[in-house]
Design a protein around this motif. Structure first.
Motif, PDB file in Angstrom:
ATOM      1  N   SER A 223       0.840  -1.196   0.000  1.00  0.00           N
ATOM      2  CA  SER A 223       0.000   0.000   0.000  1.00  0.00           C
ATOM      3  C   SER A 223       0.873   1.243   0.000  1.00  0.00           C
ATOM      4  O   SER A 223       1.923   1.267   0.634  1.00  0.00           O
ATOM      5  CB  SER A 223      -0.900  -0.028   1.235  1.00  0.00           C
ATOM      6  N   PRO A 224       0.463   2.255  -0.730  1.00  0.00           N
ATOM      7  CA  PRO A 224       1.291   3.460  -0.801  1.00  0.00           C
ATOM      8  C   PRO A 224       1.440   4.152   0.549  1.00  0.00           C
ATOM      9  O   PRO A 224       2.350   4.941   0.745  1.00  0.00           O
ATOM     10  CB  PRO A 224       0.547   4.355  -1.791  1.00  0.00           C
ATOM     11  N   THR A 225       0.537   3.844   1.467  1.00  0.00           N
ATOM     12  CA  THR A 225       0.626   4.529   2.761  1.00  0.00           C
ATOM     13  C   THR A 225       1.281   3.645   3.817  1.00  0.00           C
ATOM     14  O   THR A 225       1.370   4.029   4.966  1.00  0.00           O
ATOM     15  CB  THR A 225      -0.784   4.929   3.259  1.00  0.00           C
ATOM     16  N   ARG A 226       1.749   2.459   3.375  1.00  0.00           N
ATOM     17  CA  ARG A 226       2.262   1.533   4.375  1.00  0.00           C
ATOM     18  C   ARG A 226       3.494   2.080   5.083  1.00  0.00           C
ATOM     19  O   ARG A 226       3.585   2.046   6.308  1.00  0.00           O
ATOM     20  CB  ARG A 226       2.597   0.201   3.710  1.00  0.00           C
ATOM     21  N   HIS A 227       4.425   2.588   4.278  1.00  0.00           N
ATOM     22  CA  HIS A 227       5.641   3.084   4.926  1.00  0.00           C
ATOM     23  C   HIS A 227       5.322   4.307   5.787  1.00  0.00           C
ATOM     24  O   HIS A 227       5.963   4.559   6.794  1.00  0.00           O
ATOM     25  CB  HIS A 227       6.706   3.408   3.881  1.00  0.00           C
ATOM     26  N   LEU A 228       4.289   5.037   5.395  1.00  0.00           N
ATOM     27  CA  LEU A 228       3.893   6.194   6.203  1.00  0.00           C
ATOM     28  C   LEU A 228       3.285   5.726   7.516  1.00  0.00           C
ATOM     29  O   LEU A 228       3.531   6.311   8.568  1.00  0.00           O
ATOM     30  CB  LEU A 228       2.888   7.051   5.435  1.00  0.00           C
ATOM     31  N   ASP A 229       2.477   4.663   7.426  1.00  0.00           N
ATOM     32  CA  ASP A 229       1.904   4.096   8.651  1.00  0.00           C
ATOM     33  C   ASP A 229       3.004   3.699   9.617  1.00  0.00           C
ATOM     34  O   ASP A 229       2.924   3.965  10.805  1.00  0.00           O
ATOM     35  CB  ASP A 229       1.069   2.858   8.308  1.00  0.00           C
ATOM     36  N   GLN A 230       4.023   3.063   9.027  1.00  0.00           N
ATOM     37  CA  GLN A 230       5.125   2.605   9.876  1.00  0.00           C
ATOM     38  C   GLN A 230       5.853   3.791  10.492  1.00  0.00           C
ATOM     39  O   GLN A 230       6.223   3.762  11.662  1.00  0.00           O
ATOM     40  CB  GLN A 230       6.089   1.749   9.057  1.00  0.00           C
ATOM     41  N   ARG A 231       6.052   4.826   9.677  1.00  0.00           N
ATOM     42  CA  ARG A 231       6.757   5.995  10.191  1.00  0.00           C
ATOM     43  C   ARG A 231       5.946   6.670  11.290  1.00  0.00           C
ATOM     44  O   ARG A 231       6.469   7.087  12.309  1.00  0.00           O
ATOM     45  CB  ARG A 231       7.019   6.986   9.054  1.00  0.00           C
ATOM     46  N   LYS A 232       4.638   6.747  11.050  1.00  0.00           N
ATOM     47  CA  LYS A 232       3.764   7.380  12.025  1.00  0.00           C
ATOM     48  C   LYS A 232       3.812   6.601  13.340  1.00  0.00           C
ATOM     49  O   LYS A 232       3.937   7.187  14.418  1.00  0.00           O
ATOM     50  CB  LYS A 232       2.335   7.428  11.481  1.00  0.00           C
ATOM     51  N   ALA A 233       3.721   5.287  13.215  1.00  0.00           N
ATOM     52  CA  ALA A 233       3.753   4.445  14.414  1.00  0.00           C
ATOM     53  C   ALA A 233       5.064   4.639  15.159  1.00  0.00           C
ATOM     54  O   ALA A 233       5.090   4.711  16.388  1.00  0.00           O
ATOM     55  CB  ALA A 233       3.564   2.983  14.024  1.00  0.00           C
ATOM     56  N   ALA A 234       6.151   4.732  14.392  1.00  0.00           N
ATOM     57  CA  ALA A 234       7.464   4.900  15.013  1.00  0.00           C
ATOM     58  C   ALA A 234       7.541   6.231  15.749  1.00  0.00           C
ATOM     59  O   ALA A 234       8.093   6.313  16.853  1.00  0.00           O
ATOM     60  CB  ALA A 234       8.553   4.822  13.952  1.00  0.00           C
ATOM     61  N   ILE A 235       6.979   7.250  15.147  1.00  0.00           N
ATOM     62  CA  ILE A 235       7.017   8.577  15.785  1.00  0.00           C
ATOM     63  C   ILE A 235       6.194   8.566  17.069  1.00  0.00           C
ATOM     64  O   ILE A 235       6.617   9.081  18.102  1.00  0.00           O
ATOM     65  CB  ILE A 235       6.504   9.652  14.803  1.00  0.00           C
ATOM     66  N   TYR A 236       5.021   7.949  17.001  1.00  0.00           N
ATOM     67  CA  TYR A 236       4.187   7.873  18.203  1.00  0.00           C
ATOM     68  C   TYR A 236       4.923   7.132  19.314  1.00  0.00           C
ATOM     69  O   TYR A 236       4.862   7.509  20.479  1.00  0.00           O
ATOM     70  CB  TYR A 236       2.866   7.173  17.899  1.00  0.00           C
ATOM     71  N   GLU A 237       5.620   6.087  18.908  1.00  0.00           N
ATOM     72  CA  GLU A 237       6.348   5.305  19.897  1.00  0.00           C
ATOM     73  C   GLU A 237       7.447   6.158  20.528  1.00  0.00           C
ATOM     74  O   GLU A 237       7.657   6.131  21.733  1.00  0.00           O
ATOM     75  CB  GLU A 237       6.942   4.078  19.205  1.00  0.00           C
ATOM     76  N   ASN A 238       8.142   6.910  19.668  1.00  0.00           N
ATOM     77  CA  ASN A 238       9.200   7.786  20.171  1.00  0.00           C
ATOM     78  C   ASN A 238       8.629   8.811  21.155  1.00  0.00           C
ATOM     79  O   ASN A 238       9.246   9.110  22.177  1.00  0.00           O
ATOM     80  CB  ASN A 238       9.882   8.514  19.010  1.00  0.00           C
ATOM     81  N   LEU A 239       7.470   9.339  20.803  1.00  0.00           N
ATOM     82  CA  LEU A 239       6.840  10.330  21.680  1.00  0.00           C
ATOM     83  C   LEU A 239       6.498   9.708  23.033  1.00  0.00           C
ATOM     84  O   LEU A 239       6.699  10.326  24.081  1.00  0.00           O
ATOM     85  CB  LEU A 239       5.569  10.875  21.016  1.00  0.00           C
ATOM     86  N   ARG A 240       6.000   8.486  22.970  1.00  0.00           N
ATOM     87  CA  ARG A 240       5.666   7.783  24.214  1.00  0.00           C
ATOM     88  C   ARG A 240       6.912   7.582  25.058  1.00  0.00           C
ATOM     89  O   ARG A 240       6.927   7.856  26.261  1.00  0.00           O
ATOM     90  CB  ARG A 240       5.016   6.436  23.891  1.00  0.00           C
ATOM     91  N   ASP A 241       7.968   7.082  24.388  1.00  0.00           N
ATOM     92  CA  ASP A 241       9.223   6.847  25.097  1.00  0.00           C
ATOM     93  C   ASP A 241       9.736   8.136  25.712  1.00  0.00           C
ATOM     94  O   ASP A 241      10.215   8.166  26.843  1.00  0.00           O
ATOM     95  CB  ASP A 241      10.283   6.299  24.132  1.00  0.00           C
ATOM     96  N   LEU A 242       9.627   9.187  24.917  1.00  0.00           N
ATOM     97  CA  LEU A 242      10.131  10.482  25.359  1.00  0.00           C
ATOM     98  C   LEU A 242       9.411  10.927  26.625  1.00  0.00           C
ATOM     99  O   LEU A 242      10.038  11.350  27.604  1.00  0.00           O
ATOM    100  CB  LEU A 242       9.917  11.502  24.236  1.00  0.00           C
ATOM    101  N   GLN A 243       8.090  10.793  26.606  1.00  0.00           N
ATOM    102  CA  GLN A 243       7.320  11.210  27.767  1.00  0.00           C
ATOM    103  C   GLN A 243       7.660  10.358  28.982  1.00  0.00           C
ATOM    104  O   GLN A 243       7.752  10.863  30.090  1.00  0.00           O
ATOM    105  CB  GLN A 243       5.823  11.088  27.455  1.00  0.00           C
ATOM    106  N   PHE A 244       7.864   9.091  28.707  1.00  0.00           N
ATOM    107  CA  PHE A 244       8.196   8.166  29.774  1.00  0.00           C
ATOM    108  C   PHE A 244       9.518   8.565  30.426  1.00  0.00           C
ATOM    109  O   PHE A 244       9.615   8.688  31.651  1.00  0.00           O
ATOM    110  CB  PHE A 244       8.283   6.758  29.181  1.00  0.00           C
ATOM    111  N   GLU A 245      10.506   8.824  29.588  1.00  0.00           N
ATOM    112  CA  GLU A 245      11.817   9.180  30.114  1.00  0.00           C
ATOM    113  C   GLU A 245      11.780  10.537  30.818  1.00  0.00           C
ATOM    114  O   GLU A 245      12.482  10.753  31.805  1.00  0.00           O
ATOM    115  CB  GLU A 245      12.849   9.194  28.979  1.00  0.00           C
ATOM    116  N   TYR A 246      10.976  11.401  30.275  1.00  0.00           N
ATOM    117  CA  TYR A 246      10.859  12.730  30.891  1.00  0.00           C
ATOM    118  C   TYR A 246      10.254  12.596  32.283  1.00  0.00           C
ATOM    119  O   TYR A 246      10.709  13.222  33.241  1.00  0.00           O
ATOM    120  CB  TYR A 246       9.987  13.615  30.002  1.00  0.00           C
ATOM    121  N   ARG A 247       9.249  11.738  32.382  1.00  0.00           N
ATOM    122  CA  ARG A 247       8.597  11.556  33.683  1.00  0.00           C
ATOM    123  C   ARG A 247       9.547  10.911  34.680  1.00  0.00           C
ATOM    124  O   ARG A 247       9.446  11.139  35.882  1.00  0.00           O
ATOM    125  CB  ARG A 247       7.344  10.688  33.515  1.00  0.00           C
TER     126      ARG A 247
END
Ligand code: ZN
Length: 128
Positions: free
Chosen positions: A31-55
């Motif tokens: 799917s043309p949006t597959r790699h975007l889905d993956q990138r989006k998921a990765a960014i969300y994960e990074n954001l989660r990790d970031l918040q976790f580490e910040y806390r």
């Protein structure tokens, strides 16, 4: 005779391999949006990790803000890419002013039979 047998064996092996290859399930069309889905998921994960580490106090406020900003920027870019692929039409132009007098171009909140400015009929004047 031996040579013929060998050739036959090789032929059989090759044939088997070919058949096997074609028996393999066809990979799903990417799917043309597959790699975007993956990138989006990765960014969300990074954001989660970031918040976790910040806390946990592992990051300074500044580091946290900077990293978060960078990730959000990346996310916005990915979302914009999604929109492009989805072929979203440009936002429609603002609607034509309705209830506009064809004679003096005055506009009114409510549909009127006659223009409140120049007194000319509001409909049927220019159209017919
Ligand atoms: Zn008018």
């Amino acid at each position: 005779m031996i040579l013929a047998a060998a050739l036959l064996t090789i032929g059989a092996v090759v044939f088997t391999l070919l058949v096997r290859a074609s028996d393999l399930p066809v990979p799903e069309p990417v799917s043309p949006t597959r790699h975007l889905d993956q990138r989006k998921a990765a960014i969300y994960e990074n954001l989660r990790d970031l918040q976790f580490e910040y806390r946990l106090g592992k990051l300074s406020d500044k580091d946290y803000e900077l990293t978060k900003l960078g990730l959000q920027k990346e996310l916005a870019a990915v979302l914009a890419e999604f929109d492009k692929l989805a072929g979203k039409p440009a936002p429609p132009p603002p609607p034509k002013p309705q209830n506009q007098c064809p004679h003096c171009q005055a506009t009114f909140d409510k549909p009127l039979k006659f223009c409140g400015e120049c007194g000319q009929p509001m409909t049927g004047g220019a159209a017919s």
